[in-house]
Design a protein around this motif. Structure first.
Motif: not given
Ligand code: B16
Ligand code: MG
Length: 219
Positions: A8-13, A93-97, A189-190, A204-210
């Motif tokens: 998704d774009l708005d709120g994720v990226i 870009l949101l943090p970590g993206m 994310v939320g 938070k987006t900063a916590e996303l990792n593969l």
């Protein structure tokens, strides 16, 4: 085995929700309807025309305008929104993206965009990440918007992947519903409350990792 991610774009990226809010607020004020940030939460992930309907309903004016007038109002909002998004840069870009998207590409996985926004391709360019995406689903090509699964199903198809080979990432409840209805693994994310139906979620987006996502899919 995961072969692709559909975002998704708005709120994720990036956080374009504030710009959508400012543009809708200006239009609503002109129509004598007062909206606030709390109301704006309901507009996240919802198409432009559905957002206008919600605002008109909220202001008790759902029967006031013809279809042609509604189209003009939606255009007016979009013109204001487009003025605001001209100033977007890669710093938005949101943090970590930036890191997360680079990690996905480095692992040779595919990337798709499943945004309700018709301005999505322009925003990807402003963010400097358009070249990373293998495909963008055209929201105008859809019969139904989120929460219908069509946008994520189409995203997988456009990537040439099956549903179990893809992961969908969303911040809106309607978006998670859409991923789940497609039968795809959903990452939210939320808040735990808003993301209660996602397969896994991060605050938070900063916590996303593969690695974290791949481990959760296997377990
Ligand atoms: P546009 P997403 C959505 O983006 C926004 O969350 C929503 O507020 C907006 O109305 C919708 O795009 C349509 O945007 O007016 O630019 O076509 O979360 O699906 O990336
Ligand atoms: Mg969103």
């Amino acid at each position: 085995m995961i072969k692709g991610f559909i975002f998704d774009l708005d709120g994720v990226i990036t956080d374009t929700a504030e710009y959508h809010y400012l543009a809708w607020r200006e239009l609503a004020n002109k129509l004598g309807i007062s909206i606030d940030r709390k109301f704006n939460e309901q507009l996240k992930g919802i198409s432009r025309t559905d957002s206008l309907e919600k605002i008109l309903n909220y202001g008790g004016k759902s029967q006031t305008y013809s279809e042609a007038e509604k189209n003009e109002l939606a255009d007016e909002k979009n013109k204001e929104y487009q003025k605001l998004i001209q100033s977007i840069t890669p710093a938005d870009l949101l943090p970590g993206m930036a890191e997360f998207l680079a990690e996905i590409k480095a692992a040779n996985l595919k990337l798709g965009l499943a945004s309700a926004s018709k301005n999505g391709p322009f925003i990807l360019k402003r963010l400097g990440i358009a070249n990373l995406f293998d495909t963008v689903v055209d929201p105008e090509s859809l019969k139904k918007g989120k929460p219908d699964p069509e946008i994520f199903t189409k995203g997988a198809k456009q990537l040439g992947l099956t549903i179990p080979e893809c992961v969908g990432i969303e911040d809106a409840e309607a978006g998670i519903e859409s991923i789940n209805a497609a039968g795809m693994f959903s990452v939210g994310v939320g808040s735990p409350e808003a993301m209660r139906f996602s397969d896994i979620y991060v605050a938070k987006t900063a916590e996303l990792n593969l690695e974290m996502i791949q481990k959760q899919i296997k377990s």
